[in-house]
Design a protein around this motif. Structure first.
Motif, PDB file in Angstrom:
ATOM      1  N   SER A 124     -11.257  -1.600  54.236  1.00 61.27           N
ATOM      2  CA  SER A 124     -11.808  -1.817  53.203  1.00 61.27           C
ATOM      3  C   SER A 124     -13.235  -0.984  53.161  1.00 61.27           C
ATOM      4  O   SER A 124     -12.952  -1.204  52.105  1.00 61.27           O
ATOM      5  CB  SER A 124     -12.278  -3.795  54.125  1.00 61.27           C
ATOM      6  N   PHE A 125     -13.607  -0.811  53.955  1.00 59.34           N
ATOM      7  CA  PHE A 125     -15.078  -0.348  54.750  1.00 59.34           C
ATOM      8  C   PHE A 125     -14.603   1.174  53.395  1.00 59.34           C
ATOM      9  O   PHE A 125     -15.348   1.859  52.280  1.00 59.34           O
ATOM     10  CB  PHE A 125     -15.108   0.720  55.214  1.00 59.34           C
ATOM     11  N   THR A 126     -12.950   1.885  53.814  1.00 62.88           N
ATOM     12  CA  THR A 126     -12.722   3.087  53.384  1.00 62.88           C
ATOM     13  C   THR A 126     -12.838   3.331  52.446  1.00 62.88           C
ATOM     14  O   THR A 126     -13.264   3.839  51.103  1.00 62.88           O
ATOM     15  CB  THR A 126     -11.822   3.552  54.537  1.00 62.88           C
ATOM     16  N   MET A 127     -11.328   2.131  51.737  1.00 60.78           N
ATOM     17  CA  MET A 127     -11.303   1.705  49.826  1.00 60.78           C
ATOM     18  C   MET A 127     -12.446   1.564  48.984  1.00 60.78           C
ATOM     19  O   MET A 127     -12.485   2.784  48.035  1.00 60.78           O
ATOM     20  CB  MET A 127      -9.958   0.408  50.099  1.00 60.78           C
ATOM     21  N   ARG A 128     -13.360   0.535  49.906  1.00 62.87           N
ATOM     22  CA  ARG A 128     -14.297   0.390  48.657  1.00 62.87           C
ATOM     23  C   ARG A 128     -15.228   1.926  48.199  1.00 62.87           C
ATOM     24  O   ARG A 128     -16.186   2.278  47.514  1.00 62.87           O
ATOM     25  CB  ARG A 128     -15.414  -0.806  49.568  1.00 62.87           C
ATOM     26  N   ASN A 161     -12.479  14.842  39.864  1.00 67.44           N
ATOM     27  CA  ASN A 161     -12.402  13.690  41.491  1.00 67.44           C
ATOM     28  C   ASN A 161     -11.996  14.866  42.929  1.00 67.44           C
ATOM     29  O   ASN A 161     -11.145  15.718  42.623  1.00 67.44           O
ATOM     30  CB  ASN A 161     -11.407  13.002  41.221  1.00 67.44           C
ATOM     31  N   VAL A 162     -13.504  14.436  43.296  1.00 67.05           N
ATOM     32  CA  VAL A 162     -12.739  14.782  44.648  1.00 67.05           C
ATOM     33  C   VAL A 162     -11.642  14.150  45.375  1.00 67.05           C
ATOM     34  O   VAL A 162     -12.314  12.854  46.435  1.00 67.05           O
ATOM     35  CB  VAL A 162     -14.185  15.149  45.470  1.00 67.05           C
ATOM     36  N   ALA A 163     -10.657  14.776  45.912  1.00 67.61           N
ATOM     37  CA  ALA A 163      -9.760  13.891  46.542  1.00 67.61           C
ATOM     38  C   ALA A 163      -9.537  14.557  47.760  1.00 67.61           C
ATOM     39  O   ALA A 163     -10.375  15.021  48.146  1.00 67.61           O
ATOM     40  CB  ALA A 163      -7.822  14.355  45.948  1.00 67.61           C
ATOM     41  N   SER A 164      -8.552  15.231  48.627  1.00 57.94           N
ATOM     42  CA  SER A 164      -8.053  15.591  49.593  1.00 57.94           C
ATOM     43  C   SER A 164      -7.092  16.347  49.729  1.00 57.94           C
ATOM     44  O   SER A 164      -5.603  15.158  49.489  1.00 57.94           O
ATOM     45  CB  SER A 164      -8.875  14.436  50.616  1.00 57.94           C
ATOM     46  N   ILE A 165      -6.716  16.862  50.862  1.00 59.31           N
ATOM     47  CA  ILE A 165      -5.229  17.527  50.982  1.00 59.31           C
ATOM     48  C   ILE A 165      -4.875  16.391  51.734  1.00 59.31           C
ATOM     49  O   ILE A 165      -3.259  15.815  51.497  1.00 59.31           O
ATOM     50  CB  ILE A 165      -5.189  18.815  51.956  1.00 59.31           C
ATOM     51  N   THR A 166      -5.530  15.327  52.377  1.00 56.24           N
ATOM     52  CA  THR A 166      -4.672  14.381  52.757  1.00 56.24           C
ATOM     53  C   THR A 166      -3.927  13.439  51.857  1.00 56.24           C
ATOM     54  O   THR A 166      -3.794  12.678  52.795  1.00 56.24           O
ATOM     55  CB  THR A 166      -5.497  13.739  53.619  1.00 56.24           C
ATOM     56  N   ALA A 167      -4.749  14.017  50.914  1.00 58.66           N
ATOM     57  CA  ALA A 167      -3.553  12.809  49.407  1.00 58.66           C
ATOM     58  C   ALA A 167      -2.722  13.220  49.654  1.00 58.66           C
ATOM     59  O   ALA A 167      -1.817  11.486  48.929  1.00 58.66           O
ATOM     60  CB  ALA A 167      -3.853  12.460  48.794  1.00 58.66           C
ATOM     61  N   THR A 168      -2.224  13.545  50.800  1.00 57.19           N
ATOM     62  CA  THR A 168      -0.509  14.367  50.507  1.00 57.19           C
ATOM     63  C   THR A 168       0.565  14.773  50.698  1.00 57.19           C
ATOM     64  O   THR A 168       1.399  15.530  51.129  1.00 57.19           O
ATOM     65  CB  THR A 168      -0.560  15.284  49.185  1.00 57.19           C
ATOM     66  N   ARG A 169      -0.521  14.939  52.680  1.00 54.58           N
ATOM     67  CA  ARG A 169       0.406  15.065  53.355  1.00 54.58           C
ATOM     68  C   ARG A 169      -0.508  14.335  54.713  1.00 54.58           C
ATOM     69  O   ARG A 169      -1.666  14.240  54.395  1.00 54.58           O
ATOM     70  CB  ARG A 169       0.167  16.839  53.432  1.00 54.58           C
ATOM     71  N   ALA A 221      -6.087   6.157  50.104  1.00 51.67           N
ATOM     72  CA  ALA A 221      -7.577   6.497  49.770  1.00 51.67           C
ATOM     73  C   ALA A 221      -7.737   7.278  48.714  1.00 51.67           C
ATOM     74  O   ALA A 221      -8.171   7.192  47.393  1.00 51.67           O
ATOM     75  CB  ALA A 221      -9.094   6.305  50.209  1.00 51.67           C
ATOM     76  N   LYS A 222      -7.342   8.886  48.936  1.00 52.38           N
ATOM     77  CA  LYS A 222      -7.321   9.523  48.673  1.00 52.38           C
ATOM     78  C   LYS A 222      -6.097   9.686  47.683  1.00 52.38           C
ATOM     79  O   LYS A 222      -6.156  10.454  46.792  1.00 52.38           O
ATOM     80  CB  LYS A 222      -7.522  10.877  49.391  1.00 52.38           C
ATOM     81  N   GLY A 223      -5.148   9.294  48.439  1.00 53.56           N
ATOM     82  CA  GLY A 223      -3.586   8.707  47.510  1.00 53.56           C
ATOM     83  C   GLY A 223      -4.233   8.142  46.639  1.00 53.56           C
ATOM     84  O   GLY A 223      -3.989   8.698  44.830  1.00 53.56           O
ATOM     85  N   GLY A 224      -5.035   7.500  46.990  1.00 53.39           N
ATOM     86  CA  GLY A 224      -4.777   6.376  45.220  1.00 53.39           C
ATOM     87  C   GLY A 224      -5.925   7.057  44.031  1.00 53.39           C
ATOM     88  O   GLY A 224      -6.175   6.904  42.678  1.00 53.39           O
ATOM     89  N   VAL A 225      -7.352   8.205  44.764  1.00 54.47           N
ATOM     90  CA  VAL A 225      -8.006   9.535  43.673  1.00 54.47           C
ATOM     91  C   VAL A 225      -7.033  10.295  42.491  1.00 54.47           C
ATOM     92  O   VAL A 225      -7.168   9.548  42.158  1.00 54.47           O
ATOM     93  CB  VAL A 225      -9.074   9.536  44.073  1.00 54.47           C
ATOM     94  N   LEU A 226      -5.931  10.467  43.195  1.00 54.31           N
ATOM     95  CA  LEU A 226      -5.244  11.254  43.043  1.00 54.31           C
ATOM     96  C   LEU A 226      -4.775  10.363  41.496  1.00 54.31           C
ATOM     97  O   LEU A 226      -4.047  11.150  40.689  1.00 54.31           O
ATOM     98  CB  LEU A 226      -4.245  11.785  43.623  1.00 54.31           C
ATOM     99  N   ALA A 227      -3.826   9.065  42.006  1.00 58.33           N
ATOM    100  CA  ALA A 227      -2.952   8.563  41.565  1.00 58.33           C
ATOM    101  C   ALA A 227      -3.779   7.762  39.848  1.00 58.33           C
ATOM    102  O   ALA A 227      -3.368   7.930  39.123  1.00 58.33           O
ATOM    103  CB  ALA A 227      -2.716   7.157  41.269  1.00 58.33           C
TER     104      ALA A 227
END
Length: 256
Positions: free
Chosen positions: A110-114, A141-149, A162-168
């Protein structure tokens, strides 16, 4: 200054160091009035001093907790007052907790999502009326390659989610912002050498060499590499770019 952002009001979260500091320096160098924020006043003040010493214009507010609706809204309103509006918003700030799926607590999840997803929503929601009033603008928005792999060298389930959510969220805001002239894009760094990652990268017993072996350009990303991509997306040079996700990863995202 070459003036790529001349006269624009640029809000950047997390400007106390790393990518946020590099982005503040880059945008101010191009003529923007930058307003930053950070949890830590000391590093925040250092960034402001660096920008001003280089001839740029920057203000910052710290400490600021963007993970609450009140904190995000208060910073955006103060930043807009300082800069005379909002033309560009860079959602950079984040805080992460790591752990394998059978170890990571719900509190850490939850901390990370927040602090990686909620703050992007909260700050963007607060800045949106200012961008609409301006007749358009740019959100990066600063995402991450971990958003997609997946990340093989350490468990990053909360960070990746969380970063996948940022991309969405980025892609949805492209649609919602189009009618208002608001462009929304993302950058996705891989391992970047910052004050937070340097200890791991310099640990002789750490995974640094293995990670680097999967980066085709065979060097770590630097904060300036990410800042330059953000600068392009913030500037009028990308006036017909919305919905892009630019990897800043030395080619790592294409390695199997």
């Amino acid at each position: 200054m070459t003036g790529r952002l001349e006269g624009l009001a640029v809000l950047i979260t997390g400007t106390g160091g790393g990518i946020g500091r590099a982005t503040a320096l880059a945008c101010a160098r191009e003529g923007a009035h930058v307003v930053g924020c950070d949890l830590n006043p000391g590093p925040s003040e250092e960034t402001v001093a660096l920008v001003r010493a280089a001839g740029g214009t920057m203000d910052a507010v710290a400490p600021v907790d963007l993970s609450t609706p009140e904190g995000a809204a208060a910073w955006v309103e103060e930043a807009a007052a300082l800069a005379g509006g909002v033309d560009v918003l860079v959602n950079n700030a984040s805080a992460i907790r790591f752990g394998a799926i059978d170890v990571l607590s719900y509190e850490d999840w939850s901390f990370t999502m927040r602090n990686e997803l909620d703050i992007v929503f909260l700050v963007t929601r607060a800045a949106w009326p200012h961008l609409v009033a301006r007749g358009g603008g740019s959100v990066v928005n600063v995402a991450s390659i971990t958003a997609t792999r997946g990340a093989w060298f350490m468990p990053q389930n909360a960070h990746g989610a969380a970063k996948g959510g940022v991309l969405a969220l980025t892609y949805q805001l492209v649609v919602e912002g189009g009618a208002h002239g608001i462009r929304v894009n993302a950058v996705s760094p891989a391992m970047t050498q910052t004050p937070h990652t340097t200890p791991m990268l310099e640990d002789p017993d750490g995974p640094a060499e293995q990670i680097l072996s999967r980066v085709p350009l065979r060097r770590w990303g630097q904060p300036e590499d990410v800042a330059n991509a953000i600068l392009f997306l913030a500037s009028p040079e990308s006036s017909h770019v919305s919905g892009a996700n630019i990897p800043v990863d030395g080619g790592a995202a294409v390695v199997g």
